[in-house]
Motif scaffolding. Structure first.
Motif, PDB file in Angstrom:
ATOM      1  N   LEU A   1       0.896  -1.061   0.038  1.00  0.00           N
ATOM      2  CA  LEU A   1       0.404  -0.178  -0.008  1.00  0.00           C
ATOM      3  C   LEU A   1       0.802   1.163  -0.204  1.00  0.00           C
ATOM      4  O   LEU A   1       0.793   2.354   0.274  1.00  0.00           O
ATOM      5  CB  LEU A   1      -0.681   0.326   0.992  1.00  0.00           C
ATOM      6  CG  LEU A   1      -1.859  -0.919   1.532  1.00  0.00           C
ATOM      7  CD1 LEU A   1      -1.878  -2.199   1.898  1.00  0.00           C
ATOM      8  CD2 LEU A   1      -3.176  -0.608   1.413  1.00  0.00           C
ATOM      9  N   GLY A   2       1.883   1.167   0.869  1.00  0.00           N
ATOM     10  CA  GLY A   2       3.016   2.334   0.340  1.00  0.00           C
ATOM     11  C   GLY A   2       4.425   2.028   0.926  1.00  0.00           C
ATOM     12  O   GLY A   2       4.886   0.862   1.763  1.00  0.00           O
ATOM     13  N   ILE A   3       5.402   2.993   0.022  1.00  0.00           N
ATOM     14  CA  ILE A   3       6.928   2.821   0.408  1.00  0.00           C
ATOM     15  C   ILE A   3       7.318   4.408   0.774  1.00  0.00           C
ATOM     16  O   ILE A   3       7.030   5.055   0.334  1.00  0.00           O
ATOM     17  CB  ILE A   3       7.263   2.173  -1.037  1.00  0.00           C
ATOM     18  CG1 ILE A   3       6.840   0.756  -1.968  1.00  0.00           C
ATOM     19  CG2 ILE A   3       8.917   2.683  -0.416  1.00  0.00           C
ATOM     20  CD1 ILE A   3       7.925   0.606  -2.714  1.00  0.00           C
ATOM     21  N   ASN A   4       7.453   3.895   2.075  1.00  0.00           N
ATOM     22  CA  ASN A   4       8.407   5.139   3.118  1.00  0.00           C
ATOM     23  C   ASN A   4       9.375   5.474   2.822  1.00  0.00           C
ATOM     24  O   ASN A   4      10.079   4.544   3.120  1.00  0.00           O
ATOM     25  CB  ASN A   4       7.931   5.398   4.204  1.00  0.00           C
ATOM     26  CG  ASN A   4       7.821   6.269   4.903  1.00  0.00           C
ATOM     27  OD1 ASN A   4       8.093   7.533   4.621  1.00  0.00           O
ATOM     28  ND2 ASN A   4       8.186   5.457   5.989  1.00  0.00           N
ATOM     29  N   GLU A   5      10.066   6.788   2.576  1.00  0.00           N
ATOM     30  CA  GLU A   5      11.540   6.715   2.946  1.00  0.00           C
ATOM     31  C   GLU A   5      12.001   7.327   4.093  1.00  0.00           C
ATOM     32  O   GLU A   5      11.016   9.271   4.417  1.00  0.00           O
ATOM     33  CB  GLU A   5      11.814   7.519   1.427  1.00  0.00           C
ATOM     34  CG  GLU A   5      13.446   7.910   2.123  1.00  0.00           C
ATOM     35  CD  GLU A   5      14.032   9.444   1.155  1.00  0.00           C
ATOM     36  OE1 GLU A   5      15.452   8.614   0.889  1.00  0.00           O
ATOM     37  OE2 GLU A   5      13.881   9.307  -0.021  1.00  0.00           O
ATOM     38  N   GLU A   6      12.716   6.958   4.722  1.00  0.00           N
ATOM     39  CA  GLU A   6      13.228   7.681   6.619  1.00  0.00           C
ATOM     40  C   GLU A   6      14.058   8.494   6.187  1.00  0.00           C
ATOM     41  O   GLU A   6      14.929   8.605   5.594  1.00  0.00           O
ATOM     42  CB  GLU A   6      12.670   6.591   7.026  1.00  0.00           C
ATOM     43  CG  GLU A   6      11.369   5.065   7.000  1.00  0.00           C
ATOM     44  CD  GLU A   6      11.826   4.469   8.025  1.00  0.00           C
ATOM     45  OE1 GLU A   6      13.292   4.436   8.633  1.00  0.00           O
ATOM     46  OE2 GLU A   6      10.916   3.565   8.477  1.00  0.00           O
ATOM     47  N   THR A   7      13.648   9.779   7.185  1.00  0.00           N
ATOM     48  CA  THR A   7      14.701  10.394   7.516  1.00  0.00           C
ATOM     49  C   THR A   7      15.134  10.533   9.409  1.00  0.00           C
ATOM     50  O   THR A   7      14.376  10.421   9.842  1.00  0.00           O
ATOM     51  CB  THR A   7      13.992  11.915   7.369  1.00  0.00           C
ATOM     52  OG1 THR A   7      13.849  11.858   5.800  1.00  0.00           O
ATOM     53  CG2 THR A   7      15.526  12.908   7.418  1.00  0.00           C
ATOM     54  N   LYS A   8      16.195  10.058   9.405  1.00  0.00           N
ATOM     55  CA  LYS A   8      16.942   9.515  10.551  1.00  0.00           C
ATOM     56  C   LYS A   8      16.905  11.484  11.469  1.00  0.00           C
ATOM     57  O   LYS A   8      17.429  12.105  10.145  1.00  0.00           O
ATOM     58  CB  LYS A   8      17.302   8.847  10.920  1.00  0.00           C
ATOM     59  CG  LYS A   8      17.851   7.821  10.335  1.00  0.00           C
ATOM     60  CD  LYS A   8      16.397   6.454  10.888  1.00  0.00           C
ATOM     61  CE  LYS A   8      16.412   5.523  10.411  1.00  0.00           C
ATOM     62  NZ  LYS A   8      14.848   4.771  11.292  1.00  0.00           N
ATOM     63  N   SER A   9      17.343  11.571  12.617  1.00  0.00           N
ATOM     64  CA  SER A   9      17.901  12.452  13.127  1.00  0.00           C
ATOM     65  C   SER A   9      19.265  13.273  12.633  1.00  0.00           C
ATOM     66  O   SER A   9      20.077  12.111  12.657  1.00  0.00           O
ATOM     67  CB  SER A   9      17.725  12.452  14.638  1.00  0.00           C
ATOM     68  OG  SER A   9      18.382  14.007  14.918  1.00  0.00           O
ATOM     69  N   THR A  10      20.098  14.138  12.622  1.00  0.00           N
ATOM     70  CA  THR A  10      20.663  14.229  12.889  1.00  0.00           C
ATOM     71  C   THR A  10      22.161  15.157  13.934  1.00  0.00           C
ATOM     72  O   THR A  10      22.827  16.146  13.147  1.00  0.00           O
ATOM     73  CB  THR A  10      21.544  15.607  11.552  1.00  0.00           C
ATOM     74  OG1 THR A  10      20.392  16.616  11.008  1.00  0.00           O
ATOM     75  CG2 THR A  10      20.669  14.939   9.952  1.00  0.00           C
ATOM     76  N   ASP A  11      20.804  15.208  14.604  1.00  0.00           N
ATOM     77  CA  ASP A  11      21.573  15.829  15.721  1.00  0.00           C
ATOM     78  C   ASP A  11      22.802  14.999  16.507  1.00  0.00           C
ATOM     79  O   ASP A  11      22.621  13.885  16.836  1.00  0.00           O
ATOM     80  CB  ASP A  11      20.191  16.073  16.765  1.00  0.00           C
ATOM     81  CG  ASP A  11      21.016  16.904  17.939  1.00  0.00           C
ATOM     82  OD1 ASP A  11      21.905  16.933  18.023  1.00  0.00           O
ATOM     83  OD2 ASP A  11      19.648  16.966  19.262  1.00  0.00           O
ATOM     84  N   PRO A  12      23.742  16.016  16.548  1.00  0.00           N
ATOM     85  CA  PRO A  12      24.866  15.114  16.769  1.00  0.00           C
ATOM     86  C   PRO A  12      24.994  14.373  18.084  1.00  0.00           C
ATOM     87  O   PRO A  12      25.226  13.579  18.398  1.00  0.00           O
ATOM     88  CB  PRO A  12      26.150  15.914  17.070  1.00  0.00           C
ATOM     89  CG  PRO A  12      25.469  17.615  17.111  1.00  0.00           C
ATOM     90  CD  PRO A  12      23.448  17.287  16.653  1.00  0.00           C
ATOM     91  N   ASN A  13      24.388  15.598  19.157  1.00  0.00           N
ATOM     92  CA  ASN A  13      23.660  14.730  20.504  1.00  0.00           C
ATOM     93  C   ASN A  13      22.592  13.869  20.636  1.00  0.00           C
ATOM     94  O   ASN A  13      21.614  13.609  21.734  1.00  0.00           O
ATOM     95  CB  ASN A  13      23.548  15.577  21.623  1.00  0.00           C
ATOM     96  CG  ASN A  13      24.471  17.330  21.614  1.00  0.00           C
ATOM     97  OD1 ASN A  13      25.761  16.748  21.721  1.00  0.00           O
ATOM     98  ND2 ASN A  13      24.721  18.218  21.258  1.00  0.00           N
ATOM     99  N   GLY A  14      21.706  13.844  20.268  1.00  0.00           N
ATOM    100  CA  GLY A  14      20.780  12.663  20.070  1.00  0.00           C
ATOM    101  C   GLY A  14      20.442  11.383  19.890  1.00  0.00           C
ATOM    102  O   GLY A  14      21.780  11.310  19.148  1.00  0.00           O
ATOM    103  N   SER A  15      20.371  10.991  19.420  1.00  0.00           N
ATOM    104  CA  SER A  15      19.557   9.323  18.693  1.00  0.00           C
ATOM    105  C   SER A  15      19.854   9.220  17.079  1.00  0.00           C
ATOM    106  O   SER A  15      19.060   9.824  16.195  1.00  0.00           O
ATOM    107  CB  SER A  15      18.811   8.971  18.501  1.00  0.00           C
ATOM    108  OG  SER A  15      18.688   7.258  18.144  1.00  0.00           O
TER     109      SER A  15
END
Length: 393
Positions: free
Chosen positions: A199-213
Motif C-alpha cells: 500500500l505504500g513505500i516510505n522513505e525515512e529520515t533519521k535525526s542529524t542532531d549530534p547529541n541525539g539518537s
C-alpha cells in the motif's frame, strides 16, 4: 450487534476507530502505561501485565459469556501477548510462531540465512569480547541492538571498541549486524492468503542532531522518491521476503536499506507502521490501514486485488527543539492555514521540559502535509518547521 474485540496497548486513535466500526473493545493495558481518556471511553478495561498468568484464564471466562472475534494490537511490546491470546482462545490473528520470529532478531536472521535471502553479517552477543570478535571478522562500524528491541531504543552505531564501554554486561542479549549503507525505506503491506499487496513505500529520515539518537526517525514521505526500476525491485524484494518468512495474512511493516549491493532487510513487524504512516497511505491511496486492520480482525475485510497507485504525495516531519524548558510557542494556528497542511499536532505546552531527542516520545509534535507531489509535501513540512516557534531556555 456489535462485535467484541480484545485490544492490547490501546491508544485513543485506535480505540475511537474501533468504536466507529461497531466494535466493543475490551482494553488490556499495563498499569504504568494506562491512558485515562481511553479507559473512560471503554466499557471494560483490564490494567494488568501481559505476562500475568491470570490474564488468559480471565479472557477465556469472558469469551465464554461474550465471545471475541480477535485480539489485536498496534503496540510492538504487545504483539507476542496478543498472539498468545488468539492461540489460546482459537481466534483469528497472526500465528504465534510467526510473531516470535519477527520479534526475535537472531531468529529472523536465521530464517533469512536458511533461505539464502538478504544476506547480512550478524552475530548474537552478550559481552564486550563477543562484540569485539564480531568486529574483528566484520570490521567497524557495525550496528548493535537488543534482540527484542522496540522503536530503535538502545540501537547503537559502534565505530570502535571504545563505544562498547559500559554497554554489554554479559546478561542481556544483543545482536551485532554489519552496517548497511544507503537510504532507508519502510513498506506497508497487507497480505491475503499469501498474496501480498503493497500500500505504500516510505522513505525515512533519521535525526542529524549530534547529541541525539542517530536512529530516531524525524520525517517520512510517501511515495518514496525513487526511480520506477527501484520501485519495482523493492516491491518484488518485499514480496519474496514475506514469502520466505511465511506471512500469509494481515498487516506488516518492513524496514530495509537499499545498499550498494541491493536491498537488505533491517527488520519487520506483524502490524501496521507507526508515526502516522497510516495517514500518509490514506492520503495517497484512499486506503486506511487502521480500518483495514480492524476489519481484518472482524473477518469483514475484502481482499485488495492489486497494489494501489499513489495519487500525489504526503509527508510528515517531527519537531525536535533544543532541550530546556519551553518558554514560547508561536505559529501553530496560523501555519495550519498554509496550503498543503493537513495537521499540526503539538505534544508539549508552555513550561514543558524538552528532553534531548533520543526516542520517539521525546519529539515535540509534527506537521503532516499533502500535495501534488511528495517533494511539494516535503517543502510544506520544511516551511512549517522553520516558521514554527518552539523556544526553550
Amino acid at each position: 450487534m456489535a462485535a467484541n474485540l480484545i485490544l492490547l496497548g490501546a491508544r485513543q486513535f485506535i480505540t475511537e476507530r474501533a468504536w466507529q466500526l461497531g466494535l466493543r473493545p475490551l482494553i488490556i493495558q499495563q498499569p504504568g502505561l494506562s491512558d485515562d481518556h481511553v479507559n473512560r471511553q471503554s466499557d471494560r478495561v483490564l490494567l494488568m501485565s501481559y505476562d500475568d498468568p491470570a490474564l488468559i484464564p480471565m479472557l477465556k471466562a469472558a469469551h465464554a459469556v461474550t465471545p471475541f472475534v480477535s485480539a489485536i494490537t498496534v503496540a510492538e511490546e504487545a504483539l507476542i501477548p496478543c498472539a498468545r491470546i488468539n492461540e489460546a482462545l482459537g481466534l483469528r490473528g497472526t500465528p504465534l510462531e510467526l510473531v516470535e520470529k519477527t520479534r526475535d532478531k537472531p531468529a529472523m536472521r536465521r530464517v533469512l540465512d536458511s533461505g539464502g535471502f538478504s544476506p547480512v553479517q550478524w552475530a548474537a552477543v552478550k559481552t564486550r569480547e563477543d562484540a569485539v570478535a564480531f568486529a574483528e571478522r566484520q570490521g567497524y562500524p557495525f550496528i548493535l541492538k537488543p534482540v527484542d528491541g522496540v522503536g530503535s531504543i538502545d540501537v547503537r552505531l559502534v565505530r570502535s571498541a571504545a563505544d562498547l564501554e559500559g554497554v554489554l554486561n554479559g546478561r542481556a542479549s544483543w545482536i551485532a549486524e554489519e552496517y548497511l549503507d544507503g537510504p532507508e525505506y519502510s513498506v506497508e503491506c497487507f497480505s491475503f492468503a499469501g498474496r501480498h499487496v503493497i500500500l505504500g513505500i516510505n522513505e525515512e529520515t533519521k535525526s542529524t542532531d549530534p547529541n541525539g539518537s542517530a536512529f530516531l526517525e524525524v520525517a517520512h514521505q510517501v511515495p518514496a522518491p525513487m526511480s520506477p526500476e527501484r520501485d519495482r525491485e523493492v516491491r518484488n524484494f518485499i514480496r519474496s521476503f514475506l514469502d520466505v518468512l511465511g506471512i500469509q495474512d494481515g498487516p506488516s511493516h518492513t524496514e530495509l536499506k537499499y545498499t550498494s549491493r541491493g536491498p537488505r532487510i533491517v527488520e519487520t513487524h506483524t502490524r501496521l507502521g507507526g508515526d502516522r504512516l497510516w495517514d500518509l497511505v490514506r492520503l495517497t491511496t484512499g486506503h486506511d490501514l487502521l480500518d483495514m486492520t480492524l476489519q481484518w480482525a472482524m473477518g469483514t475485510l475484502k481482499p485488495l486485488e492489486a497494489d494501489p497507485v499513489p495519487r500525489g504525495g504526503a509527508a510528515i516531519q517531527y519537531f525536535t527543539p533544543p532541550p530546556g524548558k519551553l518558554k514560547r510557542i508561536n505559529g501553530a494556528l496560523a501555519l495550519r492555514r498554509l496550503p498543503g497542511v493537513v495537521d499540526i499536532s503539538l505534544a508539549v505546552e508552555l513550561g514543558t521540559t524538552i528532553r534531548q531527542a533520543l526516542k520517539s516520545e521525546d519529539r515535540a509534535g509534527y506537521v503532516l502535509a499533502y500535495a501534488d507531489t511528495v517533494e511539494q509535501a516535503q517543502a510544506v513540512c520544511r516551511e512549517v518547521s522553520q516558521r514554527l516557534v518552539l523556544e526553550t531556555a
